[in-house]
Design a protein around this motif. Structure first.
Motif, mmCIF file in Angstrom:
data_model
loop_
_atom_site.group_PDB
_atom_site.id
_atom_site.type_symbol
_atom_site.label_atom_id
_atom_site.label_comp_id
_atom_site.label_asym_id
_atom_site.label_seq_id
_atom_site.Cartn_x
_atom_site.Cartn_y
_atom_site.Cartn_z
ATOM 1 N N ALA A 43 0.760 -1.132 -0.152
ATOM 2 C CA ALA A 43 0.086 -0.039 0.154
ATOM 3 C C ALA A 43 0.746 1.220 -0.162
ATOM 4 C CB ALA A 43 -0.721 0.094 1.146
ATOM 5 N N HIS A 44 1.942 1.115 0.834
ATOM 6 C CA HIS A 44 3.018 2.240 0.838
ATOM 7 C C HIS A 44 3.656 2.529 -0.705
ATOM 8 C CE1 HIS A 44 6.122 4.887 2.771
ATOM 9 N NE2 HIS A 44 6.973 3.781 2.397
ATOM 10 N N ASN A 45 3.881 1.601 -1.262
ATOM 11 C CA ASN A 45 4.267 1.779 -2.671
ATOM 12 C C ASN A 45 3.130 2.445 -3.599
ATOM 13 O OD1 ASN A 45 5.676 -1.521 -2.375
ATOM 14 N ND2 ASN A 45 6.944 0.403 -2.212
ATOM 15 N N LEU A 46 2.142 1.752 -3.418
ATOM 16 C CA LEU A 46 0.816 2.234 -4.304
ATOM 17 C C LEU A 46 0.315 3.721 -3.826
ATOM 18 C CD1 LEU A 46 -0.771 -1.163 -4.357
ATOM 19 C CD2 LEU A 46 -0.095 0.029 -6.554
ATOM 20 N N GLY A 47 0.945 4.307 -2.944
ATOM 21 C CA GLY A 47 0.368 5.701 -2.333
ATOM 22 C C GLY A 47 -0.726 5.416 -1.593
ATOM 23 N N LEU A 48 -0.982 4.186 -1.283
ATOM 24 C CA LEU A 48 -2.248 4.109 -0.354
ATOM 25 C C LEU A 48 -2.141 3.750 1.161
ATOM 26 C CD1 LEU A 48 -3.999 1.847 -3.120
ATOM 27 C CD2 LEU A 48 -4.285 4.493 -2.698
ATOM 28 N N GLY A 49 -0.853 4.015 1.581
ATOM 29 C CA GLY A 49 -0.508 3.488 2.866
ATOM 30 C C GLY A 49 -1.323 3.912 3.836
ATOM 31 N N ARG A 50 -2.057 5.045 3.860
ATOM 32 C CA ARG A 50 -3.033 5.622 4.740
ATOM 33 C C ARG A 50 -4.182 4.906 5.166
ATOM 34 N NH1 ARG A 50 -2.692 12.018 4.294
ATOM 35 N NH2 ARG A 50 -3.193 11.195 2.002
ATOM 36 N N MET A 51 -4.278 4.204 3.950
ATOM 37 C CA MET A 51 -5.602 3.317 3.986
ATOM 38 C C MET A 51 -5.403 2.023 5.054
ATOM 39 S SD MET A 51 -6.854 3.063 0.044
ATOM 40 C CE MET A 51 -8.239 1.874 0.634
ATOM 41 N N VAL A 52 -4.102 1.599 5.190
ATOM 42 C CA VAL A 52 -4.022 0.805 6.273
ATOM 43 C C VAL A 52 -4.335 1.108 7.502
ATOM 44 C CG1 VAL A 52 -2.569 -0.983 7.288
ATOM 45 C CG2 VAL A 52 -2.253 -0.206 4.646
ATOM 46 N N SER A 53 -5.706 0.790 8.065
ATOM 47 C CA SER A 53 -6.118 1.458 9.339
ATOM 48 C C SER A 53 -5.214 1.117 10.481
ATOM 49 C CB SER A 53 -7.660 0.892 9.531
ATOM 50 O OG SER A 53 -8.055 1.300 10.862
ATOM 51 N N ALA A 54 -5.041 2.204 11.206
ATOM 52 C CA ALA A 54 -4.230 2.197 12.477
ATOM 53 C C ALA A 54 -5.177 1.929 13.684
ATOM 54 C CB ALA A 54 -3.574 3.525 12.685
ATOM 55 N N ALA A 55 -6.334 1.937 13.350
ATOM 56 C CA ALA A 55 -7.333 1.510 14.566
ATOM 57 C C ALA A 55 -7.595 0.088 14.729
ATOM 58 C CB ALA A 55 -8.737 2.384 14.291
ATOM 59 N N LYS A 56 -7.268 -0.544 13.869
ATOM 60 C CA LYS A 56 -7.892 -2.218 13.948
ATOM 61 C C LYS A 56 -6.684 -2.965 13.159
ATOM 62 C CE LYS A 56 -10.105 -2.154 9.325
ATOM 63 N NZ LYS A 56 -9.472 -3.540 8.797
ATOM 64 N N SER A 60 3.139 -5.822 7.716
ATOM 65 C CA SER A 60 3.420 -4.803 6.593
ATOM 66 C C SER A 60 4.357 -3.579 7.266
ATOM 67 C CB SER A 60 2.175 -4.148 6.371
ATOM 68 O OG SER A 60 1.377 -3.404 7.448
ATOM 69 N N GLN A 61 4.426 -3.771 8.776
ATOM 70 C CA GLN A 61 5.213 -2.683 9.266
ATOM 71 C C GLN A 61 6.577 -3.021 9.265
ATOM 72 O OE1 GLN A 61 3.151 -0.335 10.435
ATOM 73 N NE2 GLN A 61 1.370 -1.577 9.949
ATOM 74 N N ARG A 62 7.009 -4.119 8.546
ATOM 75 C CA ARG A 62 8.741 -4.354 8.472
ATOM 76 C C ARG A 62 9.388 -3.260 8.083
ATOM 77 N NH1 ARG A 62 8.666 -10.141 6.262
ATOM 78 N NH2 ARG A 62 6.659 -9.444 5.173
ATOM 79 N N PRO A 63 10.632 -2.947 8.431
ATOM 80 C CA PRO A 63 11.339 -1.916 7.977
ATOM 81 C C PRO A 63 11.385 -1.735 6.559
ATOM 82 C CG PRO A 63 12.716 -3.360 9.261
ATOM 83 C CD PRO A 63 11.321 -3.818 9.681
ATOM 84 N N GLU A 64 11.853 -2.653 5.779
ATOM 85 C CA GLU A 64 11.960 -2.517 4.176
ATOM 86 C C GLU A 64 10.647 -2.246 3.666
ATOM 87 O OE1 GLU A 64 14.977 -2.846 2.338
ATOM 88 O OE2 GLU A 64 16.364 -2.863 3.981
ATOM 89 N N LEU A 65 9.480 -2.427 4.291
ATOM 90 C CA LEU A 65 8.322 -2.057 3.615
ATOM 91 C C LEU A 65 8.078 -0.936 4.036
ATOM 92 C CD1 LEU A 65 6.597 -5.632 4.132
ATOM 93 C CD2 LEU A 65 8.028 -5.077 2.354
ATOM 94 N N GLN A 66 8.562 -0.202 4.778
ATOM 95 C CA GLN A 66 7.951 1.075 4.987
ATOM 96 C C GLN A 66 9.311 2.205 4.860
ATOM 97 O OE1 GLN A 66 5.174 2.209 6.219
ATOM 98 N NE2 GLN A 66 4.253 0.006 6.391
#
Lengths: 982, 416, 189, 95
Positions: free
Chosen positions: A855-868, A876-882
């Motif tokens: 999602a980060h690559n696609l510019g949709l990183g913020r769609m991955v809800s922090a709330a749930k 998806s939180q691993r360092p190379e992916l972020q």
């Protein structure tokens, strides 16, 4: 040529004469002959050339173990290479030609290789042809390839059809010789479902080849009676011409039935049928294979296994020669002499390696005790044999018997290892048989007729009892035990000439000794180094003698030296049969969209999308190329309205009290609070945090959602959601069912889409922007009451809807939409214009969701809800992916607007070399935008979102080209999204 | 003994009785500098390069059975370097370059034949992906060539261009790809390593590791304990089983891959051809057999055999692209056990145990990697630092989130 | 009057062909509605089904006919069944939903599937070519059903008579499935 | 291969899709302190048993149930087949 070697009637139908040709020469045989028996009857002993030395070769066996007599059968597109003459059933008009010679069979120019043989010993090619390097591919290898190989493919498409099928039985009996028939009778009489399969076109096995009696009848007559009884049983299926070629897990067997191979005109019915037989139990009664004895020049035409000679004499009424000799190390060879003599053939000598009295009286034959054949004379046909004591015996055929090896192949298909049996000096089935299999008769080392009949019945009865059947009390067949003693002799050491083991691949005793010398001593090394046992016969007659010779070299016993593993198939199976119907357009099924007929009638060009056929574009008169059509469709859609069949997108109905909570788990973004009557775009992650699918989900009711997936991932998404619902959250009340095929769904896109739909959607449904805004959904009716679903979503970026009707109305709905749209100049558009518009709008599709992007690559990183939590969130939180400098999806346009971008180009910063270390990303999708008048692209480039306006190199060395491209927003059209909310 | 045409001539004239063992069968010594576990292609290549490149000759290769009995002895013999990702492509290109000089280096003809490999393309998306890959290959110094359907029709007229369910739109060639006589690779490395003093010990199964205080000091074997300064696992296919002896869990599953060969035929195929819309790839051996394969069976297995559905699936693919092979007969099928890793790419790395090293996870692509795998593993063993082209083939890449996922299917080994 | 009307054209509509020992035809107006049993509400759903159809929900892998013969029930899995009944209008789901009155989740599957009925003395031999399920009467008795795969296509097969089988396959691939069946019949005639 | 489905009897494995080790049922608690570590193990590390293994098969061309099959990876012998949903509940995945 006349049938000079036909001596008796045998079991063939001499009243029916069959014409055939061999190498263009006209010959005759009879119904019931094989090609081999007919060739022998005609005195044609020379039938082929060997693989390596091009030695003249004749017929060696009478069955599927044949190493020598390989021919091209039929001609033209039906030419079949490497067919064993010994199993090819003779039919009227059969044509066969010999293989592997340059010039005629009689005068093969390649026979010169035989003279070179001292320099062509085992593994010679590993030691030379290395200099100069370039010569290998240009000179040496082509020469080796041309002289190697065997038969020729026609290079034409196989004109025949093939089929497959599935059979089920309680008891599968493999082989219809004495043990198999006895087992099948026991099975049939017990009431079990029995399949009896035999590779031969005539059931009976050795009963047809011997003169032994069963129940006081000739063996062949008893066979007829047994088959008559079996035929009358509805629970028994007899399958002749059917080879059980492989034993697979859990009682599944592969079988090849040859249906039309024996017919003069194969017709249009499938040539062969590949059966998968599901058996609860199996009796392997595959018999035994005779083995030769190696001695000098033992490969000449006219030298044949002794049991095969009996087959030709007794079954086919043919003798391989007029003056015969027999060379044996066992009692069995004597019966060949006796049977030949009984038919009036001149048997000159019986050479027995054992120093013992005659086994039986053979009129006219000399019994030579304690001797062996050490050499032979006669290049293209045997003339004489030379014995170890120096005497020369003129003869034109020699029968050789070295004892029998149980045919254990199928017992090894699941990695079972055969065990050495001292009593018969042969390998017998080991302890680890395929589940459900027992072995009976000669295949189990019971080499006499009486024992085979008895074991067949007992083995079957034991299996039947296990399965709950009551074995019949009817007594089994009876026969007398014939003499069977022997003393193993593998090789005549006095031989000074080359002694062949593998007749097809030309492996001699010397080669085995050399392999030993060079430390290729394990059986597998020996095989691979010398190529022994790797020919079309897979070493059925050569493996064990070679093993015995290697054992002698190493000073170990045969079982210590090892055995080789037999793998499927038992005999070779045509690729066509294994493929069955799956070829050409029948390779895979087609899925057609509901409006397929309409599209066909309206100029559509179709494209394969997975198994779907979709309209790619619609050609109008005057359009010169596909771009004309696609540009028009995209432009017109953006100007007024376009219609596209989007049924192929996966549709999954999600119902249940926990449906909303469940969606929250499987989507990265939140769905729990989506109101009824509204739609949301969602992205799905794999558990490893990578994005794998996207789509919209509409909330049709409190407990009812309709999800769309990409066309490609419909099955995968469904599977993963079932996993989530059954295995991860088993107590959620969620139910999934696919309705992809149930609804014909159309995108109606463009500024006039609402106007168009107002004419189709029934009046009581208000679809104004207020009542039915962007991302609304609802159940409506169309065309006067037909239920439909309406979704206000847009892939094109225009004001757009998707309307779905029951699929049965799909084709007509397309017509209606087009008619309703006529006043707006509505166009149908295909996948190509769909793609153009989505690139213009900057939507990711398959090329962007390639299973590696986040999602980060696609510019949709913020769609991955922090709330749930959701599937994939943690990983998806691993360092190379972020990483901040990760590649980001952005737009590209050529600096020189007249150039076309190339998908698959890689991005390199200005002034840097085009090497992997400088590779910053790639162009994933490109299109020519008719709205903008130039080429545009989507792509991923490192930190792309922070590099707007930068010019980089887009290189495509595959095209030997590169161009300057400018990084832009991926939203080329209407970046604020005003149109789709209009 | 040096092999040459002259030597063949001489031996031929004297009855081929002067040939010497290609490698010795020494008794294992009590201690070595390096013990390589696994006498397959990779293990033997590692030993050879340790000796040749780093002068480390006090090396034993321990083999449970006979050398070359693993996947180097049963594969479809293809070499190529047509990878996409930077973690892979330079490594495989090094491998291809090593193949190109291997025979002269080893004085052993492995029949390396750069007959080309062609990946057929059946859709626009596939074309885009292959162009991207071809360009990546160029950037790594490899060769690639995109051919359109017209060119392919001229070169390979027997493909089904006119009646196909998934029409052929083009294909990506790597002309330097090709095939190798697979057994000869094991034998050639073994002979050359042996000549440099490496002990090749067959019928010697490792049954345990001697690990003290987090340091590996040797192995237990069926032929007694052997001490070593460094122990190098190189047992792809059995990695799970051997690593378990050291208490390790791996990002690897064992799966079975079947392969097939037909009866010998006169030459019909110029190079390697792979089908882009099904599971089928094929080449023709020097002996004339069509050597082909497809997908893995799909379930965990150590059984070295497969089942019918995959056999049929592969043959269906074959008939779909070249219906002229219908009458060619499948002669033999076999199954090899693959180390299927979680992202489809291999590992050449140290382990968390000092002195214990790991090479595995080659999936079904290990054969082509043999020279580079040996080369880079030898580098790692000799220098205790990864070789630059294998720098990403680390066991900790999943922790970092740096997967090398060529297929883009994620952490499900049977999909790679 | 609406400006436009829609005509239904299901795939294979009207197909009916006699091959001799086998007849193959596409039944018309067969509605299919899926019934999913709510988790925890299985008993209530079963009760509602009994009330609606007069018979118990069959076991998994079996079908049964409603007491008044108006519909057939096929139990496909532990929590899912299909109701099949003749219905020309596209409101089949509503009819069943009304009968069950919220005790189960329903979706309309009528257009998802395409039905073919194969019958005759040669039916089993033809199906043997593509169906891996054992159709011997001892193994697949009357009213047995199975969801399986034939020629790469998902198929629900039901034994509806001594020599009669109902086959449901996806409507988008109906032509391919018909081709597979026709080929099987022709190959075994 | 044949899988003896608890509800349907023996069915050809060709009707099924394979996932892998049944440990995949035990998705870690995302709120646990060591969640990152546990997800890493869950996602990437396998016992890869040579012998009896419990594994997940999905009856995709059948009743759509996920099954836990106990199968020997050396012989392919199957000794037990369970409904995965039941196994998941036994392992405490009920919410």
């Amino acid at each position: 040529m006349s049938q000079t070697n036909r001596i008796a009637k045998g079991l063939i139908d001499t009243s029916r004469t069959v014409d055939f040709t061999f190498n263009g020469r006209a010959m005759q045989g009879h119904a019931g002959d094989t090609l081999a028996s007919a060739l022998l009857a005609n005195g044609q002993l020379l039938v082929g050339r060997s693989f390596k030395y091009h030695r003249p070769r004749g017929i060696f066996t009478a069955g599927s173990e044949e190493p020598n007599a390989l021919v091209h059968l039929r001609d033209g597109a039906r030419q079949e290479p490497n067919t064993r003459a010994t199993v090819a059933e003779l039919y009227d008009g059969l044509t066969a030609t010999s293989q592997n010679h340059r010039g005629s069979l009689e005068h093969d120019l390649m026979a010169v290789t035989d003279l070179m043989s001292p320099f062509l010993s085992a593994g010679f090619y590993y030691k030379t042809f290395m200099w100069p390097r370039a010569f290998w591919e240009k000179l040496y290898e082509p020469a080796i390839r041309a002289s190697a190989g065997l038969g020729r493919l026609s290079m034409e498409d196989d004109p025949d059809t093939y089929d497959k099928g599935y059979l089920h039985c309680d008891l599968l009996v493999i082989g219809a010789g004495p043990a198999g028939l006895s087992a099948a009778l026991a099975g049939g009489r017990s009431g079990a479902r029995v399949i009896l399969a035999d590779e031969d076109f005539r059931m009976g096995g050795r009963l047809n080849a011997e003169t032994l009696a069963v129940d006081d009848m000739p063996g062949s007559a008893w066979t007829e009676a047994a088959l008559a009884e079996l035929r009358a049983m509805p629970n028994v299926r007899l399958m002749t011409r059917t080879t059980i070629y492989g034993a697979y897990d859990h009682g599944v067997y592969g079988a090849l039935e040859r249906v039309t191979d024996h017919l003069p005109d194969p017709g249009v019915k499938p040539r062969q049928v590949l059966w998968r037989i599901y058996s609860r139990r199996a009796v392997l009664a595959a018999g035994a294979t005779e083995r030769p004895i190696a001695f000098g020049n033992n490969d000449r035409p006219g030298i044949m296994l002794a049991g095969a000679v009996r087959t030709y004499v007794n079954r086919y009424g043919v003798t391989p020669g007029q003056t015969m000799a027999v060379f044996t190390n066992n009692d069995d060879g004597w019966r060949t002499a006796a049977d030949l003599a009984a038919k009036g053939v001149d048997v000159r000598a019986i050479v027995d390696t054992r120093d013992r009295a005659a086994v039986c009286d053979v009129p006219g034959a000399r019994h030579i005790r304690g001797a062996a054949v050490m050499d032979t004379v006669g290049r293209k046909a045997l003339k004489s044999i030379t014995l170890t004591d120096g005497q020369v015996i003129p003869c034109d055929a020699l029968a050789v018997s070295g004892g029998w090896n149980p045919t254990v192949h199928l017992t090894c298909h699941q990695r079972g290892k055969p065990e050495w049996n001292e009593a018969i000096d042969a390998f017998v089935p080991g302890a680890h048989l395929p589940a459900g299999m027992v072995v009976a008769g000669a295949a189990n080392g019971q080499l006499t007729l009486a024992a085979a009949l008895d074991e067949g019945r007992k083995a079957a009865n034991a299996q039947l009892k296990d399965l709950g059947f009551t074995p019949s009390r009817k007594p089994g067949p009876k026969a007398e035990d014939e003499p069977r003693e022997g003393a193993p002799v593998w090789y005549v050491p006095e031989s000074r000439k080359r002694a062949w083991l593998d007749l097809q691949n030309d492996v001699t005793v010397k080669d085995i000794k050399q392999a030993h010398r060079e430390n290729f001593r394990s059986v597998e090394h020996m095989k691979r180094y010398t190529t022994l046992g790797m020919a079309t016969d897979q070493g059925k007659t050569s493996n064990i003698p070679a093993l015995a010779i290697m054992a002698k070299c190493t000073g170990k016993s045969i079982p210590e030296t090892g055995t080789t593993i037999f793998r499927p198939p038992y005999t070779p199976v045509p690729i066509g049969a294994l493929a069955g119907r799956a070829r050409g357009r029948d390779f895979r099924p087609y899925r057609l969209t509901p409006s397929h007929e309409w599209a066909k009638a309206n100029g559509a060009t179709f494209v394969e999308v997975g198994n779907w056929l979709r309209a790619q574009w619609f050609v109008r008169p005057g359009e010169k190329g596909w771009r004309d059509s696609v540009d028009r469709e995209a432009l017109q859609t953006r100007q007024t309205v376009g219609i596209c069949d989007v049924t192929t997108l996966g549709k999954i109905e999600i119902q249940g009290r926990d449906a909303a909570a469940f969606l929250n788990k499987v989507y990265a973004n939140g769905f729990a609070k989506l109101p009824v009557g509204r739609i949301r775009y969602g992205i799905m992650l794999r558990e490893d945090g990578i994005c794998y699918d996207d789509g919209t989900t509409a909330r049709m009711g409190e407990n009812h959602f309709v999800m769309t997936t990409t066309t490609a991932n419909a099955v995968l998404v469904f599977r993963r959601m079932e996993f989530a619902r059954q295995c991860l959250w088993p107590d959620m009340d969620v139910h999934l069912i696919s309705t992809t095929d149930g609804w014909a769904q159309f995108a109606v896109a463009g500024p006039k889409s609402r106007d168009l739909l107002r004419k189709v959607v029934d009046k009581e449904h208000d679809i104004s922007n207020d009542a039915f805004p962007f991302m609304a959904c609802g159940e409506v009716t169309v065309c006067g009451g037909t239920p439909a679903r309406l979704f206000r979503i847009s892939f094109s970026g225009e004001l757009a809807f998707e309307v779905a009707v029951p699929a049965r109305y799909g084709n007509d709905m397309m017509r209606v939409l087009m008619e309703a749209g006529r006043e707006f100049d509505a166009v149908p558009y295909g996948t190509e214009a769909l793609g153009v518009m989505r690139i213009e709008k900057g939507h990711a599709a398959g090329n962007e969701l390639d299973g590696r992007t986040t999602a980060h690559n696609l510019g949709l990183g913020r769609m991955v809800s922090a709330a749930k939590d959701c599937i994939g969130k943690t990983l998806s939180q691993r360092p190379e992916l972020q990483r901040d400098d990760a590649v980001k999806l952005v737009g590209f346009r050529p600096v020189d607007r007249s150039r076309n971008l190339i998908a698959g180009s890689h991005f390199i910063s200005q002034g840097r070399d085009a090497v992997m270390a400088n590779d910053e990303g790639w162009m994933s999708s490109v299109a020519w935008s008719p709205s903008l008048g130039h080429s545009i692209g989507l792509g991923f480039i490192r930190s792309g979102d922070a590099r707007m306006g930068e010019v980089v190199r887009a290189v495509s060395p595959v095209h030997d080209t590169e161009m300057q491209v400018e990084i832009t927003s991926p939203h080329f059209i209407d970046p604020q999204g005003e149109r789709l909310r209009a | 003994m040096r092999y040459s045409a002259l030597r063949i001539l001489k031996e031929g004239l004297t009855g081929n009785k002067g040939w010497k063992p290609a490698w010795r069968d020494p008794e294992p010594k009590r201690e070595y500098d390096v013990v390589v576990i696994g006498g397959g292609g990779h293990g033997l290549a590692t030993a050879y390069y340790l000796a040749r490149e780093y002068g480390i000759t006090n090396v034993a290769v321990l083999e449970k059975g006979w050398i070359g009995s693993g996947n180097v002895g049963r594969n479809t013999t293809i070499i190529r370097s047509n990878y996409l990702l930077p973690g892979n492509e330079p490594f495989y290109e090094l491998s291809l370059k090593l193949w190109e000089g291997l025979e002269q280096d080893l004085n052993y003809n492995a029949m390396i034949s750069q007959r080309s490999i062609l990946n057929l393309v059946h859709s626009d998306a596939q074309r885009d992906a292959f162009i991207r890959r071809g360009n990546a290959m160029f950037l790594a110094g490899a060769d690639a060539e995109y051919a359109d359907a017209d060119q392919l029709r001229r070169e390979l007229p027997f493909l089904d261009f006119d009646n196909a369910r998934f029409p052929i739109r083009g294909g990506l060639y790597q002309r330097r790809g090709g095939t190798v006589r697979h057994d000869a690779v094991a034998w050639g490395y073994a002979r050359a390593a042996d000549a440099r003093g490496v002990d090749i010990i067959q019928n010697c199964e490792v049954t345990g590791f001697d690990i003290e205080d987090g340091t590996c000091r040797g192995v237990e074997t069926t032929r007694g304990p052997i001490r070593a300064r460094k122990v190098a696992m190189c047992v792809a296919g059995s990695s799970g089983r051997v690593a378990a002896l050291a208490g390790m869990r791996l990002p690897i599953e064992s799966h079975v891959l079947q392969a097939f060969v037909t009866e010998g035929l006169k030459p019909v195929l110029p190079g390697v051809i792979t089908f882009g819309a099904g599971h089928f790839y094929v080449s023709q051996s020097d002996k004339g057999g069509l050597v082909f394969g497809g997908d893995i069976d799909g379930y965990n297995s150590y059984a070295q055999r497969g089942n019918l559905p995959v056999v049929e699936d592969v043959c269906e693919g074959g008939m779909a692209i070249m219906p002229m092979i219908g009458r060619a007969r499948l002669l033999r099928s076999w199954g090899g056990v693959m180390d299927m890793s979680m992202d489809g790419s291999p590992f050449i790395d140290r382990t968390h145990i000092d002195g214990l090293y790991f090479n595995g996870g080659w999936c079904y692509g290990g054969f082509k990697a043999t020279p580079a795998s040996g080369w880079c593993y030898a580098h790692l063993l000799a220098r205790d630092a990864p070789h630059p082209v294998a720098a990403e083939m680390r066991l900790d890449r999943f922790r970092r989130g740096h997967m090398i996922d060529e297929k883009g299917v994620g952490a499900q080994p049977n999909l790679h | 009057m609406p400006e436009f009307t829609l005509t239904a054209a299901p795939p294979l509509a009207g197909y009916d062909r006699d091959f001799g020992a086998v007849t193959l035809k596409a039944p018309e107006h067969l509605a299919i509605v899926s019934i999913a049993l709510p988790l925890g509400g299985e008993d209530a759903a079963k009760k509602a089904i009994k009330a609606a159809f007069g018979v118990n929900l069959p076991e998994v892998g079996r079908s049964d006919v409603a007491k008044d013969k108006s519909a057939a029930l096929m139990r496909l899995s532990s929590d899912q069944a299909f109701a099949l009944f003749p219905c020309e209008t596209p409101d089949a789901e509503r009819q069943i939903a009304a009968k069950l009155d919220g005790a189960a989740y329903t979706t309309d599957q009528s257009d998802v599937w395409c039905a073919l009925e194969i019958s005759g003395t040669g039916a089993r031999a033809a199906l043997e070519r593509i169906c891996m399920i054992d159709l011997h009467p001892d193994a697949f008795a009357l009213n047995a059903i199975a969801r399986t795969v034939m020629e790469h296509l998902g198929v629900i097969i039901a034994r509806t008579g001594d020599n009669t089988y109902l086959l449901l396959s996806a409507s988008s691939s109906a032509q391919s499935f018909l081709h597979a069946l026709e080929t099987s019949i022709e190959n075994t005639q | 291969m044949l899988i003896n489905h608890p509800l349907l009897g023996p069915r050809d494995a060709a009707e099924f899709t394979y996932l892998g080790d049944a440990c995949l049922i035990e998705r870690p608690d995302p709120d646990a302190k060591d969640a990152a570590e546990r997800f890493l193990e869950y996602g990437y590390l396998r016992d890869n048993v040579a012998g009896e293994m419990r594994e997940l098969w999905y009856h995709e061309q059948g009743d759509r149930s996920w099954l836990v099959v106990t199968r020997d990876t050396l012989t392919h012998e199957i000794t037990r087949v369970e409904i995965a949903r039941d196994v998941a509940r036994e392992r405490g995945r009920s919410t």
